[in-house]
Write an enzyme that holds these catalytic residues in place. Sequence first.
Site, short mmCIF file in Angstrom:
data_model
loop_
_atom_site.label_atom_id
_atom_site.label_comp_id
_atom_site.label_asym_id
_atom_site.label_seq_id
_atom_site.Cartn_x
_atom_site.Cartn_y
_atom_site.Cartn_z
N GLU A 207 0.87 -1.13 -0.02
CA GLU A 207 -0.21 0.04 -0.11
C GLU A 207 0.86 1.27 -0.11
OE1 GLU A 207 -2.31 -2.96 2.63
OE2 GLU A 207 -0.29 -2.68 2.16
N LEU B 56 11.86 -40.75 5.44
CA LEU B 56 11.52 -39.35 6.09
C LEU B 56 10.22 -38.96 5.68
CD1 LEU B 56 11.89 -37.21 8.12
CD2 LEU B 56 13.55 -36.15 6.74
N SER C 54 20.55 -42.19 -7.25
CA SER C 54 19.28 -41.62 -7.51
C SER C 54 19.54 -40.50 -8.55
CB SER C 54 18.61 -41.08 -6.12
OG SER C 54 19.38 -40.02 -5.43
#
EC number: 3.5.4.26
Length: 371
Positions: free
Chosen positions: A55, A308, A171
Amino acid sequence: MFSLRDRQYMARALQLARIALYTTDPNPRVGCVLVRDGQVVGEGYHVRAGEPHAERNALAAAGEQARGATAYVTLEPCSHTGRTGPCADALIEAGVSRVVAAMTDPNPQVAGQGLQRIAEAGIQVASGLLEDEARALNPGFISRMTRQRPYIRIKIAASVDGRTAMASGESQWITGPAARENVQHLRARSSAVITGVGTVLADRPSYTVRPEQWTRRPYPGDWVRQPLRVILDRTLRTPPDVPVVSAPGHCLVVAGEHHPGRQNALESAGAEVIQLPASGSGIDLQQLLVELNRRECNEVLVECGATLAGAFVREGLFDELVVYMAPALLGSSARPLLGLPQLASMSEKVSLKWQDVRQVGEDLRLTLVPA
């Protein structure tokens, strides 16, 4: 109650707020548009904490033309003094004639008081315009203010057959470069990134935001905010020389046991080490979220292994699951998507709802939320 013009101006305010998607933390993302006699006379958005709110930036751009204008703001103007003064007062002093907010502020320090103060000054007020879009812009801030915990987003990279790594733990990389860049966007908008020590030891990630590698520049200016990097490490096995500790930004290692020598080594390398309650299965995740809430974390990205990630899902401590699925098969001996206990019947399944499905490079990005 709202005209087509109202919707157009609020849509522009939301567009402005999104410019600072990655920089306002821990404050909400907010945009503001000032309109007088059918013309936009000022625009602004909140860039980062400690700097003027949306604002005030819009009022500065409008100058004297703000008098008699309508202010469209994506979040109720604040009514309290924090690092900056109340925006409700600034709008009153500028002489606007109407204030339209997309939603009320969930912060208990505001919670309708900003609009009430403006209305008591004789200014017309309204709220609820494009509220769903405004809420989607600040899920973490809303969560922290209403549930006293961050918004938890779990990210997983998987093959079509739902595997996240080979049996050996290898991975890198299941998904392609476009998906990995997209993950950077999730990381950049997060207050913190959580991982486990197993992932740190196997992959040696840094979990940093690297906008110079993005195909489009995401930040206003050159300022980059690095999320807090959180390693869950019950016995403090994290080596002091891993990238996640030494990379730019702050690294927090959460232990469940006291190991003075290992703690000293990590702290000498620049990490912060704290201890939270733990069991044989790992750190108490509820207490972890209490700690992250205390640190004013809004959105938290969980980038970790199946164990996890499965713990967060099993305890119901997630708000969004993002799966990047590669067009590849890793086989039945590869590691699963999530480490969930064996389920005996369909009644035990974890039900999810589709939120979004889209192609990212050669991969699919699946976004789901709890049913």
